[in-house]
Write a protein that holds these residues in place. Structure first.
Motif, PDB file in Angstrom:
ATOM      1  N   THR A 164       0.897  -1.057   0.200  1.00 21.23           N
ATOM      2  CA  THR A 164      -0.144   0.110   0.013  1.00 21.23           C
ATOM      3  C   THR A 164       1.015   1.298   0.056  1.00 21.23           C
ATOM      4  OG1 THR A 164      -0.033  -0.008   2.320  1.00 21.23           O
ATOM      5  CG2 THR A 164      -1.910  -1.202   1.297  1.00 21.23           C
ATOM      6  N   MET A 165       0.408   2.257  -0.572  1.00 16.33           N
ATOM      7  CA  MET A 165       1.147   3.291  -0.949  1.00 16.33           C
ATOM      8  C   MET A 165       0.505   4.730  -0.795  1.00 16.33           C
ATOM      9  SD  MET A 165       4.353   4.804  -1.443  1.00 16.33           S
ATOM     10  CE  MET A 165       5.363   5.677  -2.702  1.00 16.33           C
ATOM     11  N   SER A 166       1.155   5.430   0.266  1.00 21.87           N
ATOM     12  CA  SER A 166       0.586   6.803   0.374  1.00 21.87           C
ATOM     13  C   SER A 166       1.441   7.837  -0.290  1.00 21.87           C
ATOM     14  CB  SER A 166       0.547   7.383   1.982  1.00 21.87           C
ATOM     15  OG  SER A 166       0.288   8.736   2.090  1.00 21.87           O
ATOM     16  N   ALA A 167       1.053   8.311  -1.613  1.00 17.85           N
ATOM     17  CA  ALA A 167       1.989   8.953  -2.364  1.00 17.85           C
ATOM     18  C   ALA A 167       2.335  10.313  -1.810  1.00 17.85           C
ATOM     19  CB  ALA A 167       1.563   8.913  -3.937  1.00 17.85           C
ATOM     20  N   LYS A 168       1.481  10.759  -0.961  1.00 18.31           N
ATOM     21  CA  LYS A 168       1.798  12.023  -0.338  1.00 18.31           C
ATOM     22  C   LYS A 168       2.847  12.186   0.350  1.00 18.31           C
ATOM     23  CE  LYS A 168      -1.930  13.751   1.694  1.00 18.31           C
ATOM     24  NZ  LYS A 168      -3.338  13.978   2.556  1.00 18.31           N
ATOM     25  N   LYS A 169       3.514  11.196   0.601  1.00 20.95           N
ATOM     26  CA  LYS A 169       5.104  11.152   1.242  1.00 20.95           C
ATOM     27  C   LYS A 169       6.214  11.157   0.225  1.00 20.95           C
ATOM     28  CE  LYS A 169       2.236  10.380   4.731  1.00 20.95           C
ATOM     29  NZ  LYS A 169       1.340   9.136   5.209  1.00 20.95           N
ATOM     30  N   ASP A 170       6.831   9.920   0.199  1.00 24.91           N
ATOM     31  CA  ASP A 170       7.765   9.817  -0.972  1.00 24.91           C
ATOM     32  C   ASP A 170       7.644  10.102  -2.144  1.00 24.91           C
ATOM     33  OD1 ASP A 170      10.121   9.062   0.639  1.00 24.91           O
ATOM     34  OD2 ASP A 170      10.127   6.822  -0.315  1.00 24.91           O
ATOM     35  N   ALA A 171       6.526  10.074  -2.693  1.00 26.44           N
ATOM     36  CA  ALA A 171       6.260  10.174  -4.234  1.00 26.44           C
ATOM     37  C   ALA A 171       5.986  11.680  -4.501  1.00 26.44           C
ATOM     38  CB  ALA A 171       5.149   9.254  -4.548  1.00 26.44           C
ATOM     39  N   LEU A 172       6.103  12.529  -3.670  1.00 26.91           N
ATOM     40  CA  LEU A 172       6.244  13.959  -3.946  1.00 26.91           C
ATOM     41  C   LEU A 172       4.847  14.565  -4.521  1.00 26.91           C
ATOM     42  CD1 LEU A 172       9.827  13.672  -5.356  1.00 26.91           C
ATOM     43  CD2 LEU A 172       9.329  14.883  -3.382  1.00 26.91           C
ATOM     44  N   VAL A 173       3.706  14.086  -4.153  1.00 31.34           N
ATOM     45  CA  VAL A 173       2.755  14.542  -4.814  1.00 31.34           C
ATOM     46  C   VAL A 173       1.872  15.224  -3.428  1.00 31.34           C
ATOM     47  CG1 VAL A 173       2.402  13.668  -6.935  1.00 31.34           C
ATOM     48  CG2 VAL A 173       1.331  12.481  -4.934  1.00 31.34           C
ATOM     49  N   ASN A 174       0.673  15.989  -3.806  1.00 30.19           N
ATOM     50  CA  ASN A 174      -0.119  16.723  -2.699  1.00 30.19           C
ATOM     51  C   ASN A 174      -1.240  15.783  -2.308  1.00 30.19           C
ATOM     52  OD1 ASN A 174       0.889  19.481  -4.696  1.00 30.19           O
ATOM     53  ND2 ASN A 174       1.534  18.999  -2.638  1.00 30.19           N
ATOM     54  N   ILE A 175      -1.538  14.816  -3.471  1.00 29.88           N
ATOM     55  CA  ILE A 175      -2.525  13.773  -2.987  1.00 29.88           C
ATOM     56  C   ILE A 175      -2.596  12.714  -3.742  1.00 29.88           C
ATOM     57  CG2 ILE A 175      -4.594  14.641  -4.685  1.00 29.88           C
ATOM     58  CD1 ILE A 175      -5.379  13.787  -1.163  1.00 29.88           C
ATOM     59  N   GLY A 176      -2.899  11.437  -3.327  1.00 26.19           N
ATOM     60  CA  GLY A 176      -2.850  10.353  -4.244  1.00 26.19           C
ATOM     61  C   GLY A 176      -2.254   9.007  -3.550  1.00 26.19           C
ATOM     62  N   GLY A 177      -2.389   7.933  -3.897  1.00 19.28           N
ATOM     63  CA  GLY A 177      -1.900   6.507  -3.479  1.00 19.28           C
ATOM     64  C   GLY A 177      -2.475   5.486  -4.285  1.00 19.28           C
ATOM     65  N   PHE A 178      -1.743   4.195  -3.791  1.00 21.82           N
ATOM     66  CA  PHE A 178      -2.268   3.164  -4.714  1.00 21.82           C
ATOM     67  C   PHE A 178      -1.963   1.807  -3.997  1.00 21.82           C
ATOM     68  CE2 PHE A 178       2.224   3.962  -5.940  1.00 21.82           C
ATOM     69  CZ  PHE A 178       2.872   2.696  -5.666  1.00 21.82           C
ATOM     70  N   LEU A 179      -2.647   0.555  -4.499  1.00 18.51           N
ATOM     71  CA  LEU A 179      -2.471  -0.674  -3.851  1.00 18.51           C
ATOM     72  C   LEU A 179      -1.512  -1.432  -4.987  1.00 18.51           C
ATOM     73  CD1 LEU A 179      -3.091  -3.086  -2.199  1.00 18.51           C
ATOM     74  CD2 LEU A 179      -5.298  -3.173  -3.110  1.00 18.51           C
ATOM     75  N   ALA A 180      -0.715  -2.189  -4.882  1.00 19.26           N
ATOM     76  CA  ALA A 180       0.045  -2.961  -5.564  1.00 19.26           C
ATOM     77  C   ALA A 180       0.022  -4.266  -5.368  1.00 19.26           C
ATOM     78  CB  ALA A 180       1.515  -2.562  -5.817  1.00 19.26           C
TER      79      ALA A 180
END
Ligand SMILES: *Cc1c(COP(=O)(O)O)cnc(C)c1O
Length: 460
Positions: free
Chosen positions: A255-271
């Motif tokens: 599971t990813m909260s892209a609001k941290k490492d991935a440098l965006v203000n909103i978003g995430g994903f399940l892989a």
């Protein structure tokens, strides 16, 4: 002359956001109006905002350009396919489902993988992750090494799993009651502490034979890779990109909260790698987030995320990111400020118990310190102590956690080294006047997650 090898930001600044500089009387009034709770301050009254690193990063010109390439089709957006390709290439997972943020992915994963009465072991809990495991009928068990619970213990990988603790759970409940082990990289609640590659490999070897899967909470995976590169023997020559991919290779999904490492203000994903689990998840996402090709995100958000992921695994980026956090921590150590060690990936945690030894925990020392830091120079931080821990629902007693901390979380690519100097100097100034801090009295306490909305008054 001694040769120095300073790090510097691998970017230059194209646009700036002006900050309001306030006066001491204005800040006193603002924090009083906010009931001495930094969550209730208005952002415009804050000079340097260290409340969180979540969704607060600065996007690059490439990401902003990507926003203009948003394909806002309801189904099958080009940005979805770009994001899917990046997730497959960078992390190596077979399937990707976008979600509005990390907890959206946690909800779907938990519903797909957990049955009522299952046991979910993990290297320390995270608030939303554990809640979704519980809502799906699971019971969380902490299997992190003991060193992680001691703020002063200098263990290089305080995110490591204690395999003996896991083995004890397997003996007690049976492997078939444990669908997966949840592994955070890095461990947020322990202060941004990493897990080692060696520990992850050993965990994989142990769980594989038992049919137990490994699911990553990969929110800060690039930061974890940096610590492996710099602290774990044998990895110094490896790139962050290759380390990130190797970490994922020992796991079955993430599971990813892209609001941290991935440098965006909103978003995430399940892989995920498993086809059956993916098919179930891509059906469930329609119920909670949106169609499996947008998952609650605009096309432009997915494009910014795809580009942000690629930027997040650059060696130069991560070196400067963590270099800045360590720079601030070293400044504070030189000034004898008591902080959690080793210095973690996403912020500095001040030990309020050692900072304010004259205050009993029921006088909310970390909450009081966060308020004083705001008054001194307009720096916003967050309490992580007795207020955050809440009350025992049955007895009504306050939980009294061992750690009484103030968190200074550093947003990515937002502040400069000069800001770090101002922060350290302000903390030092408050430290010199610490005996004058008298603590707080709670005058309003909401029922749920009280730290967000509780109000306090100064003890005279
Ligand atoms: C922020 C965070 C989450 C939850 O992600 P959101 O995007 O806030 O929903 C999960 N795990 C960790 C470790 C986090 O820091």
């Amino acid at each position: 002359m001694m040769k120095k090898h300073s790090w510097a930001e691998p970017y230059k600044i194209k646009m700036v956001e002006l900050l309001k500089i306030t006066t001491l009387p204005q800040r006193r009034k603002a924090i009083d109006n906010a009931g001495y709770n930094t969550f209730l301050l208005k952002s415009e009254d804050v000079y340097i905002d260290l409340l969180t690193d979540s969704g607060t990063s600065a996007m690059s010109d490439q990401q902003w350009a990507g926003m203009m390439l948003g394909d806002e089709a309801y189904a099958g957006s080009a940005n979805f396919y770009h994001l899917e390709k990046v997730v497959q290439e960078v992390y190596g997972y077979k399937y990707m489902i976008p979600t509005h943020q990390g907890r959206g992915a946690e909800n779907i994963l938990s519903q797909v993988m957990i049955k009522k009465g299952d046991i979910i072991p993990g290297n320390m809990y995270f608030t939303t992750t554990r809640l979704h495991q519980e809502l799906a009928g699971g019971v969380f068990h902490d299997i992190i090494i003991e060193e992680a619970h001691d703020a002063a213990n200098y263990h290089p990988f305080k995110g490591d799993v204690d395999l003996n603790k896991l083995e004890a759970l397997v003996k007690e409940y049976g492997a078939d009651k444990i669908p997966y082990v949840c592994i955070a990289v890095t461990v947020n609640m322990a202060g941004g502490q990493p897990i080692s590659m060696g520990n992850l490999k050993a965990l994989r070897a142990y769980t594989e034979n038992l049919g137990i899967k490994i699911i990553l909470d990969m929110t800060r995976i690039a930061e974890n890779a940096y610590f492996i590169q710099n602290r774990e023997p044998g990895y110094a020559q490896r790139s962050i990109r290759s380390l990130v991919k190797e970490i994922c290779s020992y796991t079955d999904g993430a599971t990813m909260s892209a609001k941290k490492d991935a440098l965006v203000n909103i978003g995430g994903f399940l892989a995920l790698n498993n086809t059956d689990a993916y098919e179930e998840a891509s059906n469930l996402v329609v119920v909670y987030e949106g169609l499996h090709t947008y998952g609650g995100l605009a096309g432009r958000d997915m494009e910014a995320m795809a580009i942000g992921i690629k930027e997040s695994i650059s060696d130069a980026h991560i070196k400067a990111r963590i270099g800045q956090v360590i720079y601030l921590g070293e400044q504070m150590k030189q000034m004898d400020i008591p902080i959690t060690e080793p210095i973690g990936g996403h912020g500095i945690f001040i030990d309020a118990k050692r900072f304010l030894p004259h205050l009993h925990q029921e006088l909310f020392p970390a909450q009081a310190l966060a308020a004083e830091l705001f008054i001194d120079a307009g720096i916003r931080t967050m309490e992580r102590g007795i207020v955050s821990a809440g009350r025992n629902a049955k007895t009504g007693e306050n939980y009294c956690p061992k750690l009484e901390l103030v968190r200074l979380t550093i947003p990515r690519r937002v502040y400069t080294q000069a800001h770090m100097d101002v922060i350290a100097e302000s903390v030092c100034n408050v430290y010199d006047n610490r005996k004058k801090i008298k603590g707080l009295k709670m005058v309003y306490e909401p029922k749920y997650l009280r730290f967000f909305q509780a109000r306090f008054e100064k003890i005279k």
